[in-house]
Write a protein that holds these residues in place. Structure first.
Motif, PDB file in Angstrom:
ATOM      1  N   VAL A  44       0.836  -1.204   0.000  1.00  0.00           N
ATOM      2  CA  VAL A  44       0.000   0.000   0.000  1.00  0.00           C
ATOM      3  C   VAL A  44       0.875   1.260   0.000  1.00  0.00           C
ATOM      4  CG1 VAL A  44      -1.847  -1.189   1.221  1.00  0.00           C
ATOM      5  CG2 VAL A  44      -0.089   0.025   2.519  1.00  0.00           C
ATOM      6  N   PRO A  45       0.306   2.407  -0.349  1.00  0.00           N
ATOM      7  CA  PRO A  45       1.070   3.657  -0.314  1.00  0.00           C
ATOM      8  C   PRO A  45       1.564   3.972   1.097  1.00  0.00           C
ATOM      9  CG  PRO A  45      -0.920   3.926  -1.613  1.00  0.00           C
ATOM     10  CD  PRO A  45      -1.042   2.594  -0.934  1.00  0.00           C
ATOM     11  N   ALA A  46       2.748   4.536   1.197  1.00  0.00           N
ATOM     12  CA  ALA A  46       3.306   4.904   2.498  1.00  0.00           C
ATOM     13  C   ALA A  46       2.526   6.073   3.084  1.00  0.00           C
ATOM     14  CB  ALA A  46       4.778   5.289   2.341  1.00  0.00           C
ATOM     15  N   PRO A  47       2.287   6.071   4.380  1.00  0.00           N
ATOM     16  CA  PRO A  47       1.590   7.203   4.997  1.00  0.00           C
ATOM     17  C   PRO A  47       2.462   8.457   4.945  1.00  0.00           C
ATOM     18  CG  PRO A  47       2.406   5.706   6.672  1.00  0.00           C
ATOM     19  CD  PRO A  47       2.603   5.012   5.362  1.00  0.00           C
ATOM     20  N   GLN A  48       1.825   9.615   4.903  1.00  0.00           N
ATOM     21  CA  GLN A  48       2.573  10.870   4.812  1.00  0.00           C
ATOM     22  C   GLN A  48       3.501  11.057   5.999  1.00  0.00           C
ATOM     23  OE1 GLN A  48       2.344  12.826   2.014  1.00  0.00           O
ATOM     24  NE2 GLN A  48       4.154  13.810   2.902  1.00  0.00           N
ATOM     25  N   LEU A  49       3.081  10.579   7.145  1.00  0.00           N
ATOM     26  CA  LEU A  49       3.918  10.678   8.343  1.00  0.00           C
ATOM     27  C   LEU A  49       5.273  10.029   8.112  1.00  0.00           C
ATOM     28  CD1 LEU A  49       2.907  10.035  12.005  1.00  0.00           C
ATOM     29  CD2 LEU A  49       4.715   8.649  11.000  1.00  0.00           C
ATOM     30  N   ALA A  50       5.265   8.844   7.504  1.00  0.00           N
ATOM     31  CA  ALA A  50       6.516   8.134   7.229  1.00  0.00           C
ATOM     32  C   ALA A  50       7.344   8.848   6.167  1.00  0.00           C
ATOM     33  CB  ALA A  50       6.207   6.704   6.786  1.00  0.00           C
ATOM     34  N   ILE A  51       6.675   9.369   5.158  1.00  0.00           N
ATOM     35  CA  ILE A  51       7.370  10.098   4.091  1.00  0.00           C
ATOM     36  C   ILE A  51       8.090  11.314   4.672  1.00  0.00           C
ATOM     37  CG2 ILE A  51       7.026  11.499   2.023  1.00  0.00           C
ATOM     38  CD1 ILE A  51       4.739   9.581   1.267  1.00  0.00           C
ATOM     39  N   ASP A  52       7.427  12.021   5.546  1.00  0.00           N
ATOM     40  CA  ASP A  52       8.015  13.216   6.151  1.00  0.00           C
ATOM     41  C   ASP A  52       9.150  12.865   7.100  1.00  0.00           C
ATOM     42  OD1 ASP A  52       6.162  14.715   4.769  1.00  0.00           O
ATOM     43  OD2 ASP A  52       4.784  14.911   6.470  1.00  0.00           O
ATOM     44  N   TYR A  53       8.959  11.852   7.914  1.00  0.00           N
ATOM     45  CA  TYR A  53       9.954  11.514   8.945  1.00  0.00           C
ATOM     46  C   TYR A  53      11.234  10.953   8.342  1.00  0.00           C
ATOM     47  CZ  TYR A  53      12.078   9.344  13.058  1.00  0.00           C
ATOM     48  OH  TYR A  53      12.957   8.966  14.054  1.00  0.00           O
ATOM     49  N   TRP A  54      11.079  10.039   7.388  1.00  0.00           N
ATOM     50  CA  TRP A  54      12.261   9.400   6.802  1.00  0.00           C
ATOM     51  C   TRP A  54      12.739  10.056   5.506  1.00  0.00           C
ATOM     52  CZ3 TRP A  54       8.822   5.884   9.308  1.00  0.00           C
ATOM     53  CH2 TRP A  54       9.390   5.183  10.380  1.00  0.00           C
ATOM     54  N   GLY A  55      12.033  11.067   5.050  1.00  0.00           N
ATOM     55  CA  GLY A  55      12.442  11.712   3.815  1.00  0.00           C
ATOM     56  C   GLY A  55      12.272  10.809   2.607  1.00  0.00           C
ATOM     57  N   LEU A  56      11.207  10.009   2.609  1.00  0.00           N
ATOM     58  CA  LEU A  56      10.952   9.089   1.509  1.00  0.00           C
ATOM     59  C   LEU A  56      10.385   9.838   0.308  1.00  0.00           C
ATOM     60  CD1 LEU A  56       9.212   6.215   3.524  1.00  0.00           C
ATOM     61  CD2 LEU A  56      11.609   6.311   2.810  1.00  0.00           C
ATOM     62  N   PRO A  57      10.483   9.243  -0.880  1.00  0.00           N
ATOM     63  CA  PRO A  57       9.863   9.860  -2.063  1.00  0.00           C
ATOM     64  C   PRO A  57       8.349   9.961  -1.857  1.00  0.00           C
ATOM     65  CG  PRO A  57      11.412   8.137  -2.698  1.00  0.00           C
ATOM     66  CD  PRO A  57      11.238   8.017  -1.212  1.00  0.00           C
ATOM     67  N   GLU A  58       7.729  10.924  -2.483  1.00  0.00           N
ATOM     68  CA  GLU A  58       6.294  11.132  -2.314  1.00  0.00           C
ATOM     69  C   GLU A  58       5.474   9.939  -2.795  1.00  0.00           C
ATOM     70  OE1 GLU A  58       4.505  13.422  -0.790  1.00  0.00           O
ATOM     71  OE2 GLU A  58       6.358  14.358  -0.083  1.00  0.00           O
ATOM     72  N   ASP A  59       6.040   9.136  -3.707  1.00  0.00           N
ATOM     73  CA  ASP A  59       5.314   7.966  -4.203  1.00  0.00           C
ATOM     74  C   ASP A  59       5.749   6.679  -3.485  1.00  0.00           C
ATOM     75  OD1 ASP A  59       7.864   7.797  -5.225  1.00  0.00           O
ATOM     76  OD2 ASP A  59       7.247   7.256  -7.268  1.00  0.00           O
ATOM     77  N   ALA A  60       6.387   6.827  -2.335  1.00  0.00           N
ATOM     78  CA  ALA A  60       6.859   5.654  -1.597  1.00  0.00           C
ATOM     79  C   ALA A  60       5.689   4.776  -1.171  1.00  0.00           C
ATOM     80  CB  ALA A  60       7.655   6.090  -0.371  1.00  0.00           C
ATOM     81  N   ARG A  61       5.999   3.505  -0.997  1.00  0.00           N
ATOM     82  CA  ARG A  61       4.976   2.551  -0.598  1.00  0.00           C
ATOM     83  C   ARG A  61       5.434   1.809   0.658  1.00  0.00           C
ATOM     84  NH1 ARG A  61       1.392   2.854  -4.675  1.00  0.00           N
ATOM     85  NH2 ARG A  61       0.087   1.193  -3.853  1.00  0.00           N
ATOM     86  N   LEU A  62       4.623   0.854   1.097  1.00  0.00           N
ATOM     87  CA  LEU A  62       4.907   0.124   2.330  1.00  0.00           C
ATOM     88  C   LEU A  62       6.302  -0.487   2.320  1.00  0.00           C
ATOM     89  CD1 LEU A  62       4.109  -1.149   5.026  1.00  0.00           C
ATOM     90  CD2 LEU A  62       3.009  -3.009   3.744  1.00  0.00           C
ATOM     91  N   ARG A  63       6.742  -0.988   1.165  1.00  0.00           N
ATOM     92  CA  ARG A  63       8.050  -1.641   1.113  1.00  0.00           C
ATOM     93  C   ARG A  63       9.169  -0.695   1.542  1.00  0.00           C
ATOM     94  NH1 ARG A  63      12.547  -3.792  -0.747  1.00  0.00           N
ATOM     95  NH2 ARG A  63      12.544  -6.049  -1.054  1.00  0.00           N
ATOM     96  N   GLU A  64       9.116   0.552   1.068  1.00  0.00           N
ATOM     97  CA  GLU A  64      10.147   1.516   1.444  1.00  0.00           C
ATOM     98  C   GLU A  64      10.098   1.823   2.944  1.00  0.00           C
ATOM     99  OE1 GLU A  64      10.008   1.360  -2.644  1.00  0.00           O
ATOM    100  OE2 GLU A  64       8.297   1.982  -1.428  1.00  0.00           O
ATOM    101  N   VAL A  65       8.900   1.852   3.507  1.00  0.00           N
ATOM    102  CA  VAL A  65       8.756   2.101   4.942  1.00  0.00           C
ATOM    103  C   VAL A  65       9.392   0.970   5.741  1.00  0.00           C
ATOM    104  CG1 VAL A  65       7.135   2.406   6.849  1.00  0.00           C
ATOM    105  CG2 VAL A  65       6.651   3.439   4.621  1.00  0.00           C
ATOM    106  N   VAL A  66       9.100  -0.269   5.362  1.00  0.00           N
ATOM    107  CA  VAL A  66       9.665  -1.414   6.076  1.00  0.00           C
ATOM    108  C   VAL A  66      11.182  -1.442   5.930  1.00  0.00           C
ATOM    109  CG1 VAL A  66       9.699  -3.940   6.229  1.00  0.00           C
ATOM    110  CG2 VAL A  66       7.533  -2.745   5.829  1.00  0.00           C
ATOM    111  N   GLU A  67      11.686  -1.052   4.775  1.00  0.00           N
ATOM    112  CA  GLU A  67      13.135  -1.023   4.562  1.00  0.00           C
ATOM    113  C   GLU A  67      13.836  -0.075   5.527  1.00  0.00           C
ATOM    114  OE1 GLU A  67      14.768  -1.994   0.202  1.00  0.00           O
ATOM    115  OE2 GLU A  67      13.502  -0.210   0.270  1.00  0.00           O
ATOM    116  N   VAL A  68      13.312   1.140   5.657  1.00  0.00           N
ATOM    117  CA  VAL A  68      13.981   2.101   6.533  1.00  0.00           C
ATOM    118  C   VAL A  68      13.804   1.729   8.005  1.00  0.00           C
ATOM    119  CG1 VAL A  68      13.982   4.040   4.933  1.00  0.00           C
ATOM    120  CG2 VAL A  68      11.990   3.677   6.412  1.00  0.00           C
ATOM    121  N   ILE A  69      12.681   1.126   8.343  1.00  0.00           N
ATOM    122  CA  ILE A  69      12.479   0.680   9.715  1.00  0.00           C
ATOM    123  C   ILE A  69      13.459  -0.437  10.042  1.00  0.00           C
ATOM    124  CG2 ILE A  69      10.886  -0.560  11.235  1.00  0.00           C
ATOM    125  CD1 ILE A  69       8.630   1.118  10.104  1.00  0.00           C
TER     126      ILE A  69
END
Length: 228
Positions: free
Chosen positions: A179-204
């Protein structure tokens, strides 16, 4: 002049572009060196068994419960290190900042998953019960042996790295919706605006690697008599 031996966690939002799996040493494991280390590892294995039993293949729900626990050690350690420094009138060598930053970072993991996974009422109840038990138990353990407490967290983070690696595999296989990454995660980790769950799990997962290495290093320094 700064002490080169001080260990500080670099916020993961600054290392998003440096998530090479080889450099993260995902399979790194600290071999127990004594009775306290074996005790710490045994406790973590028991917790892992419980998590696997209640949250088999439900990695999002498991992450929510475990992150509420993972955010406890840093706060407990930071508080007790702070009080110890006040009693002994000494410098903390960077430990307080590192431990409190770890607690905050783990809390952000929870906040990110809460935007994606909506836990049931009984899972919220489990969170309350587990946190009450774990906080008091870890507080007591840290008072008795801060070395064992940090080693336990190091092993806990080793298991977290394994869990998030399995989570990524399920995402890649299609068993978990990316699923699309939540904005909270995008802001906190500096993820791309089109980031998804996979990118969130990677940085975590990268965060957990840092916490793993930090806590094992802290335990080693205490064992070597390099910290008061």
């Amino acid at each position: 002049m700064s002490d080169p031996d001080r260990t500080r966690i670099t916020p993961s939002r600054k290392i998003y572009e440096h998530l090479d799996e080889a450099s993260l040493e995902l399979e790194k494991h600290y071999t127990p060196g004594g009775a306290s280390d074996r005790f710490a590892m045994a406790m973590v294995k028991m917790l892992r068994f419980i998590a696997d039993t209640f949250f088999a293949k439900r990695y999002g729900n498991r992450a929510i419960v475990l992150e509420t626990v993972a955010a406890v050690p840093g706060m407990v350690g930071g508080t007790l290190q702070h009080l110890k420094c006040l009693r002994r009138l000494c410098d903390d060598e960077g430990w307080i900042f590192t431990l409190l930053d770890e607690a905050e970072n783990e809390r952000m993991h929870l906040m990110a998953f809460m935007e994606i996974i909506h836990p049931a009422w009984y899972e919220r109840l489990i969170v309350v019960i587990v946190q009450a038990i774990f906080y008091n138990a870890f507080f007591l353990l840290y008072l008795i042996s801060d070395k064992t407490a940090h080693r336990l967290v190091g092993y806990f983070e080793e298991e977290a790295v394994i869990s998030y690696t399995l989570y990524l595999q399920r995402i890649d296989s299609g068993d978990e919706e990316n699923v699309p990454a939540p904005q909270l995660a995008i802001d906190y980790w500096g993820l791309p605006e089109d980031a998804r769950l996979r990118e969130v799990v990677e940085v975590i997962r990268a965060d957990e690697v840092m916490h793993r290495d930090t806590n094992h290093r802290f335990a080693d320094r205490i064992a070597a008599g390099q910290h008061y």
